[in-house]
Design a protein around this motif. Structure first.
Motif, mmCIF file in Angstrom:
data_model
loop_
_atom_site.group_PDB
_atom_site.id
_atom_site.type_symbol
_atom_site.label_atom_id
_atom_site.label_comp_id
_atom_site.label_asym_id
_atom_site.label_seq_id
_atom_site.Cartn_x
_atom_site.Cartn_y
_atom_site.Cartn_z
ATOM 1 N N LEU A 119 9.920 -21.674 -18.795
ATOM 2 C CA LEU A 119 9.559 -22.918 -19.494
ATOM 3 C C LEU A 119 8.121 -22.937 -20.040
ATOM 4 N N LEU A 122 8.047 -21.142 -23.210
ATOM 5 C CA LEU A 122 8.674 -21.886 -24.308
ATOM 6 C C LEU A 122 7.686 -22.902 -24.880
ATOM 7 N N ALA A 123 6.977 -23.578 -23.984
ATOM 8 C CA ALA A 123 6.006 -24.586 -24.438
ATOM 9 C C ALA A 123 4.877 -23.932 -25.222
ATOM 10 N N ARG A 155 15.292 -29.394 -20.729
ATOM 11 C CA ARG A 155 13.867 -29.568 -20.410
ATOM 12 C C ARG A 155 13.016 -29.455 -21.673
ATOM 13 N N THR A 156 13.366 -28.519 -22.543
ATOM 14 C CA THR A 156 12.600 -28.352 -23.787
ATOM 15 C C THR A 156 12.766 -29.580 -24.674
ATOM 16 N N TRP A 159 10.827 -32.488 -23.426
ATOM 17 C CA TRP A 159 9.389 -32.254 -23.671
ATOM 18 C C TRP A 159 9.032 -32.513 -25.131
ATOM 19 N N LYS A 162 8.985 -36.262 -25.788
ATOM 20 C CA LYS A 162 7.777 -36.942 -25.275
ATOM 21 C C LYS A 162 6.559 -36.592 -26.124
ATOM 22 N N ARG A 163 6.507 -35.349 -26.599
ATOM 23 C CA ARG A 163 5.348 -34.885 -27.356
ATOM 24 C C ARG A 163 5.309 -35.458 -28.766
ATOM 25 N N ASP A 164 6.449 -35.453 -29.444
ATOM 26 C CA ASP A 164 6.446 -35.727 -30.887
ATOM 27 C C ASP A 164 7.182 -36.988 -31.324
ATOM 28 N N ARG B 242 -0.916 -35.518 -25.535
ATOM 29 C CA ARG B 242 0.084 -34.601 -26.076
ATOM 30 C C ARG B 242 -0.037 -33.228 -25.407
ATOM 31 N N ILE B 245 1.245 -33.099 -21.598
ATOM 32 C CA ILE B 245 2.660 -33.252 -21.227
ATOM 33 C C ILE B 245 3.205 -31.906 -20.774
ATOM 34 N N SER B 246 3.735 -31.905 -19.581
ATOM 35 C CA SER B 246 4.276 -30.635 -19.079
ATOM 36 C C SER B 246 5.758 -30.554 -19.411
ATOM 37 N N ILE B 247 6.199 -29.359 -19.658
ATOM 38 C CA ILE B 247 7.589 -29.161 -20.060
ATOM 39 C C ILE B 247 8.514 -29.274 -18.845
#
Lengths: 255, 247
Positions: A119, A122-123, A155-156, A159, A162-164, B242, B245-247
């Motif tokens: 993970l 991936l991030a 999970r991706t 994420w 939440k980020r975008d 931003r 934020i943890s995946i």
């Protein structure tokens, strides 16, 4: 007033008690005691809650469809548990010690350890993540390949949401697909969208001989959309995959 | 005798720019309202967004536009009515943003919020106009007044829809530009509805104690500075959030 024994399996323990505790309190139940354990497959939370009888089914429904919950069982204190597994292949109950948990029939557990390992990569490299996904595909046993890719996708997706995409109102499913799922998925692959159907045209994960079955995309869409729509649970059905000889990979989104 | 209004076009453009800046800051704060985990966070987000919108996008814009407008006579502003106009704008924006920011999006809620904010813009404007003290009497063309209110309500509704329902650049920039149109469109239509009739040099009571352009300029400077700082802090905080934020 009733007392319920609730047992939940999730892919990770961070924030699990807080998030599910909020659901418990929102349904006018109080937490009498809880126990949170973890093994290599995920986190296992056992709760005894007390509250009004008329709210019981609402609470069970909300917990059972919560995005953090992979599988769930609930029973009145002292009775036999009723298992409510989610309709995804990622649903599973761990054999967490010291609480004995019945194995769900037909459930396939993801390899949480391998997924957790991949993970951060991936991030870091998002959206250029295919090499890592292929590495994940090759690093897990064939029996858990689909569920592991689905978990990585979920999970991706959560994420990325939440980020975008988290700022703004909760949307209906159609709007969420159009405004969140489509632009997010276009970062990863060439796609076409027709209503609740999404077609992935050129997924490197779904070439003949690679049998992930688009599970990563299914999980990705579930994770992405679960936070953005009301009510918050999204299901993705896999209609066809290039890896299995179909002309393109097709997914159907519902909630 | 009816008086001719002359505009300083640089200040007119500045009034739109301030309105867009205030709207941008306010709407960026407002779209975080649905994410608030506690009532306290929600209240803070609503109050800050309402403040940026009411005081920045609407109130400051109005008075920059009034400074841009020359009707050929010295004008001062009644301090209490000027303060009331700011309060009304703030309250209407808080109410509108609270409406649209809570729960799942629906058209009824959006419409109510748009009407609330549009009425807030219009109320601020006409209270602000009532605060004007000068040797002239103001009268209004009712059709244009009604049009100004409709412009405010419709454009506010569109701006809120853009802000809460879209994602990406159009959500951020488009909503602020449209909200700027709501505020400026209302204001300048409202000004077109107004006629200033010379009353023969009779000054109203309290004219000498009223706020002058210098006072207003300073207040506007403070409001705009706060808006800019708020926007920078918000941008910085969002970037940090931003990346955390943890995946």
């Amino acid at each position: 007033m009733v007392e319920l024994e609730i047992q939940v399996f999730s892919d990770r323990r961070e924030g699990l008690l807080v998030e599910l505790g909020r659901v418990v309190v929102a349904n006018h139940f109080s937490l009498v005691r809880q126990r949170l354990t973890q093994d290599r497959r995920g986190a296992y939370l056992s709760m005894l809650v007390r509250g009004p009888d008329e709210q019981r089914f609402a609470l069970e429904e909300m917990l059972g469809t919560h995005s953090r919950v992979l599988s769930f069982e609930a029973a009145l204190a002292g009775e036999t548990a009723v298992i409510c597994a989610k309709p995804t292949s990622a649903s599973a109950m761990p054999l967490a010690e010291p609480v004995a948990v019945p194995e769900l029939p037909g459930a396939v557990m993801p390899d949480v350890l391998q997924v957790e390992h991949i993970l951060p990569k991936l991030a870091q490299d998002y959206p250029q993540i295919y090499p890592w996904l292929v590495a994940l595909e090759n690093s897990v046993a064939e029996s858990v390949r689909e569920s592991s890719l689905m978990l990585a996708g979920r999970r991706t997706g959560a994420w990325v949401y939440k980020r975008d995409y988290a700022l703004g109102a909760k949307l209906g499913l159609a709007d969420a697909i159009k405004r969140i799922a489509v632009p997010a998925l276009r970062q990863l692959a060439e796609i076409e969208q027709h209503g609740v159907h999404v077609h992935i045209l050129n997924s490197p994960l779904c070439t003949p001989g690679m049998h992930s079955g688009c599970k990563f995309y299914g999980g990705y869409l579930e994770g992405l959309l679960s936070g953005s729509i009301a009510p918050g649970k999204v299901f993705v059905r896999h209609l066809g995959c290039r890896g299995n000889g179909a002309a393109l990979c097709s997914l159907e989104i519902s909630h | 005798m009816s008086m001719q209004l002359n505009y300083n076009w640089l200040l007119v453009l500045l009034s739109y720019a301030v309105s867009v800046l205030g709207s941008f800051t306010a709407l960026q704060l407002a779209v975080a309202i649905p994410l608030a985990a506690t009532q306290r966070q929600k209240t803070a987000a609503v109050v800050m967004a309402g403040g940026a919108m009411g005081l920045g996008a609407i109130w400051a814009m109005h008075f920059i536009a009034m400074l841009a407008c020359d009707n050929g006579m010295d004008v001062s502003y009644d301090a209490s009515l000027t303060a009331l106009s700011a309060l009304v704008a703030f309250a209407a924006c808080v109410a509108g943003l609270m409406l649209v920011g809570s729960g799942r999006f629906d058209w009824l809620r959006l419409l109510a919020a748009g009407i609330c904010m549009g009425l807030g813009v219009a109320a601020m404007h006409y209270i602000g106009m009532a605060a004007m003290m000068m040797p002239a009497k103001i009268s209004y063309a009712s059709g244009l007044v009604a049009l100004s209110v409709v412009i405010a309500m419709v454009a506010s509704t569109v701006a809120l829809w853009l802000a809460f329902n879209l994602r990406g650049p159009l959500q951020m920039i488009g909503s602020a530009l449209v909200m700027g149109v709501a505020v400026c469109g209302m204001h300048y239509t409202g000004m077109a509805a107004a006629s200033f009739e010379d009353n023969g040099g009779q000054l109203p009571d309290g004219y000498a104690e009223g706020l002058r352009g210098g006072n207003l300029g300073l207040t506007i400077f403070v409001v705009v500075t706060i808006l800019l700082v708020l926007m920078l802090v918000l941008h910085y905080w969002r970037q940090r959030y931003r990346s955390s934020i943890s995946i």
